[in-house]
Design a protein around this motif. Structure first.
Motif, PDB file in Angstrom:
ATOM      1  N   ASN A   1       0.814  -1.215   0.000  1.00 50.25           N
ATOM      2  CA  ASN A   1       0.000   0.000   0.000  1.00 50.25           C
ATOM      3  C   ASN A   1       0.852   1.272   0.000  1.00 50.25           C
ATOM      4  OD1 ASN A   1       0.781  -0.604   2.679  1.00 50.25           O
ATOM      5  ND2 ASN A   1      -0.953   0.519   3.542  1.00 50.25           N
ATOM      6  N   VAL A   2       2.136   1.135  -0.306  1.00 46.75           N
ATOM      7  CA  VAL A   2       3.026   2.284  -0.496  1.00 46.75           C
ATOM      8  C   VAL A   2       3.413   2.338  -1.965  1.00 46.75           C
ATOM      9  CG1 VAL A   2       5.248   3.347   0.072  1.00 46.75           C
ATOM     10  CG2 VAL A   2       3.926   2.182   1.852  1.00 46.75           C
TER      11      VAL A   2
ATOM     12  N   ALA B   1       2.192   2.903   6.871  1.00 46.30           N
ATOM     13  CA  ALA B   1       1.431   1.967   6.053  1.00 46.30           C
ATOM     14  C   ALA B   1       0.838   0.831   6.880  1.00 46.30           C
ATOM     15  CB  ALA B   1       2.323   1.404   4.953  1.00 46.30           C
TER      16      ALA B   1
END
Length: 227
Positions: A6-7, A186
């Motif tokens: 999710n980065v 994150a």
């Protein structure tokens, strides 16, 4: 460099060149402000291509009389949440990209120098103390603007605040992050948080600054270096 899924780190060549210019100690305040705005535009384009969906709207008519189907985006309940004060430098870019005006809710957070822990001093989220109260207006998507993610503490605190407020999804936009700090952010709410950043540095100094980094971006934008 291994980062969570999710980065999202941009690979846009123009963005990388602008980030390089922003790092320079020869770049003056006027250009610093412009570069932050321009970087936010590119990062925002990449982030919103994933976070927003185009949907058909009612019929419209062109100036020469032809009918067409209008387009809008979902979700429509969006808030921009800049972290004071450096996040203000990214607000105009996000407002430029979004197809309609949205609320801007400010969060004031600073990092306590000795502990490097975040301290909240301002919060103007509507009904932020109790999102389940009747009449509370909570955005489906909150866009955090945090130009520099160093230890990640400030970003984590903002995510926690917005989660408690009742936001369903969070997009974090950043100019640069430390790998350690962005991993920490994150991991805070991974199923609902996506982080979009122009670049990542692998090291932090003992006082929590990115290395090589780009200095204190708030001080550089607002000409308060040495305060």
């Amino acid at each position: 460099m291994s980062l969570p899924p999710n980065v999202h780190v941009s690979k846009h060549p123009c963005l990388l060149a602008k980030l390089s210019r922003l790092r320079s100690d020869e770049t003056q305040a006027r250009e610093v402000k412009s570069l932050v705005h321009e970087i936010a535009l590119v990062v925002g384009c990449e982030a919103f291509a994933s976070a927003l969906t185009a949907v058909d709207g009612p019929k419209g008519k062109t100036p020469i009389g032809y009918e067409y189907t209008t387009t809008s985006t979902e979700p429509q309940e969006i808030s921009i949440v800049p972290i004071l004060r450096s996040g203000l430098g990214m607000v105009d870019a996000v407002q430029t990209l979004l197809p309609a005006p949205v609320p801007v809710h400010h969060l004031g957070l600073y990092r306590e120098p000795s502990t490097l822990q975040p301290v909240e001093y301002y919060n103007n989220l509507p009904n932020h103390a109790a999102a389940n109260q009747p009449g509370a207006h909570v955005s489906s998507l909150a866009i955090i603007l945090d130009p520099v993610i160093a230890t990640g503490g400030t970003c984590v605190a903002a995510i926690q605040t917005l989660r408690e407020w009742g936001a369903k999804k969070i997009v974090v936009m950043s100019v640069i992050a430390a790998s350690e700090g962005v991993r920490r952010a994150a991991a805070e709410w991974p199923e609902a948080v996506e982080i979009w950043v122009a670049g990542v540095d692998s090291e932090l100094t003992p006082n929590g600054m990115l290395k090589p980094g780009l200095g204190d971006i708030g001080d550089r934008i607002f000409l308060t270096i040495g305060k």
